[in-house]
Enzyme design. Structure first.
Site, PDB file in Angstrom:
ATOM      1  N   GLN A  68       0.834  -1.196   0.000  1.00  0.00           N
ATOM      2  CA  GLN A  68       0.000   0.000   0.000  1.00  0.00           C
ATOM      3  C   GLN A  68       0.871   1.249   0.000  1.00  0.00           C
ATOM      4  OE1 GLN A  68      -3.158  -0.359   2.798  1.00  0.00           O
ATOM      5  NE2 GLN A  68      -3.947   1.701   2.474  1.00  0.00           N
ATOM      6  N   SER A  96       4.338  -6.132   2.989  1.00  0.00           N
ATOM      7  CA  SER A  96       3.016  -6.111   3.617  1.00  0.00           C
ATOM      8  C   SER A  96       1.963  -6.687   2.667  1.00  0.00           C
ATOM      9  CB  SER A  96       2.681  -4.683   4.061  1.00  0.00           C
ATOM     10  OG  SER A  96       1.527  -4.657   4.861  1.00  0.00           O
ATOM     11  N   LEU A  97       1.077  -5.861   2.132  1.00  0.00           N
ATOM     12  CA  LEU A  97       0.101  -6.328   1.143  1.00  0.00           C
ATOM     13  C   LEU A  97       0.775  -7.115   0.025  1.00  0.00           C
ATOM     14  CD1 LEU A  97      -2.548  -6.199  -0.635  1.00  0.00           C
ATOM     15  CD2 LEU A  97      -1.669  -3.990  -1.429  1.00  0.00           C
ATOM     16  N   ARG A 130      -9.118  -8.257   3.556  1.00  0.00           N
ATOM     17  CA  ARG A 130      -8.088  -7.620   4.382  1.00  0.00           C
ATOM     18  C   ARG A 130      -8.248  -6.111   4.367  1.00  0.00           C
ATOM     19  NH1 ARG A 130      -2.601  -5.553   3.644  1.00  0.00           N
ATOM     20  NH2 ARG A 130      -1.116  -6.387   5.166  1.00  0.00           N
ATOM     21  N   HIS A 160      -0.028  -2.454  11.448  1.00  0.00           N
ATOM     22  CA  HIS A 160       1.080  -3.230  12.004  1.00  0.00           C
ATOM     23  C   HIS A 160       1.311  -2.951  13.487  1.00  0.00           C
ATOM     24  CE1 HIS A 160       1.593  -4.298   7.876  1.00  0.00           C
ATOM     25  NE2 HIS A 160       1.918  -3.068   7.534  1.00  0.00           N
ATOM     26  N   GLN A 178       1.258 -10.346  10.432  1.00  0.00           N
ATOM     27  CA  GLN A 178       1.814  -9.125   9.842  1.00  0.00           C
ATOM     28  C   GLN A 178       0.874  -7.929   9.998  1.00  0.00           C
ATOM     29  OE1 GLN A 178       0.521  -8.247   5.681  1.00  0.00           O
ATOM     30  NE2 GLN A 178       2.178  -9.646   5.247  1.00  0.00           N
TER      31      GLN A 178
END
Length: 318
Positions: free
Chosen positions: A10, A94-95, A119, A203, A253
């Site tokens: 992101q 991440s993503l 998500r 996070h 995560q």
């Protein structure tokens, strides 16, 4: 030559992303058309013509980045001049870890996109139910960041969230704590502290409701055992060894820091010589140059970069 495919997370989104590659490559366009059917709205239109504001919304940006990265990957796979480029390992920020798992054959496209969609919605909802923010701090090391968080927290949530590269660490937590950290960063020796335009404190434990939702969805999602292509995990810079470990890693995560610098250092130590960043933007290319200045990184983010790589491979073959 040991090769890694890297996929952005992101923040990599931009209005118009993927439009040029889709117009030039029918296989890439087909990825967007299939995605529209899965998500139930015109994601393709949002990627190609949506406003920056709309694309910045967590529940939109996450599927948009995933699908654009998958479309660029499909362009590589469908072009005879680049089809033989294959990774030994994949990684995603991440993503981007979802794209990495898809590229490695651990998740099917439809399953991965549905997970990303859920998500994004869950993270947006958790952000709206809390008061969180994130700050990118430039110029401090891990020990200094820990001290900054300790001093600025004042019994509120505040912790490192993304260890991106040397001198660039993102902290995350309650809005007031983040504001205090941004003000204190200068006296701590930071070059700059930038409050990020994000929906919430990603996070950190403030995303626990999203993690609980995602856990339920993952338990119902088919996940293959890791096989020929390795995938490195954001949470510990180790390689996934089983499907259950993948599920747990994707949940963790959301509430734990992303160790991107350690992931890249691990890949370099394990002999990866060539990196391809596949997806919108050049964020990971820039981070890698900060992690290891001489690292060989090829960026595939547009029709221009895809066609340049295709032409280069054609020259090699002739």
């Amino acid at each position: 030559m040991k090769t890694a495919f890297l996929f952005p997370g992101q923040g990599a989104q931009s209005s118009g992303m993927g439009a040029d590659i889709a117009q030039a490559c029918p296989a890439a366009m087909a990825v967007y058309d299939r995605a529209n059917e899965i998500v139930g709205y015109d994601l393709k239109e949002l990627c190609f013509h949506g406003s920056e504001e709309k694309l910045a919304e967590t529940e939109i940006s996450q599927p948009a980045i995933f699908v654009t990265s998958a479309a660029l990957l499909e362009a590589l796979r469908s072009d005879p001049k680049t089809a033989l480029i294959a990774p030994n390992v994949t990684a995603g920020l991440s993503l981007g870890e979802y794209t990495a798992l898809y590229a490695a054959g651990i998740l099917e496209f439809e399953d991965a996109l549905r997970l990303v969609q859920q998500r994004g919605r869950a993270m947006q909802a958790a952000a709206e139910d809390s008061d969180g923010a994130m700050v990118s701090v430039l110029g401090l090391d891990e020990a200094q960041i820990a001290e900054l968080c300790k001093e600025a927290a004042l019994d509120q949530v505040l912790q490192p969230a993304n260890f991106n590269c040397p001198g660039q660490i993102v902290i995350s937590g309650q809005t007031e704590a983040c504001r205090r950290a941004a003000e204190l960063a200068g006296p701590f020796g930071a070059v700059k502290a930038i409050v990020l335009k994000v929906a919430g404190a990603f996070h950190t434990p403030m995303m626990q409701p999203a993690a609980d939702t995602l856990r339920q969805v993952l338990n119902e999602t088919p996940v293959r055992e890791p096989d020929r292509i390795q995938v490195i995990a954001n949470i510990d810079a180790g390689y996934y060894t089983g499907a259950d470990q993948v599920r747990k890693g994707l949940v963790r995560q959301l509430i734990e820091p992303i160790l991107w610098q350690k992931c890249m250092e691990r890949l370099l130590a394990d002999g990866v010589e060539l990196f391809y960043e596949i997806g919108p933007g050049r964020v990971l290319t820039g981070l890698m140059k900060r992690i290891h200045r001489k690292a060989a990184v090829i960026n595939v983010s547009s029709r221009e970069t895809w066609q340049a790589l295709s032409a280069k491979n054609e020259e090699k073959d002739n």
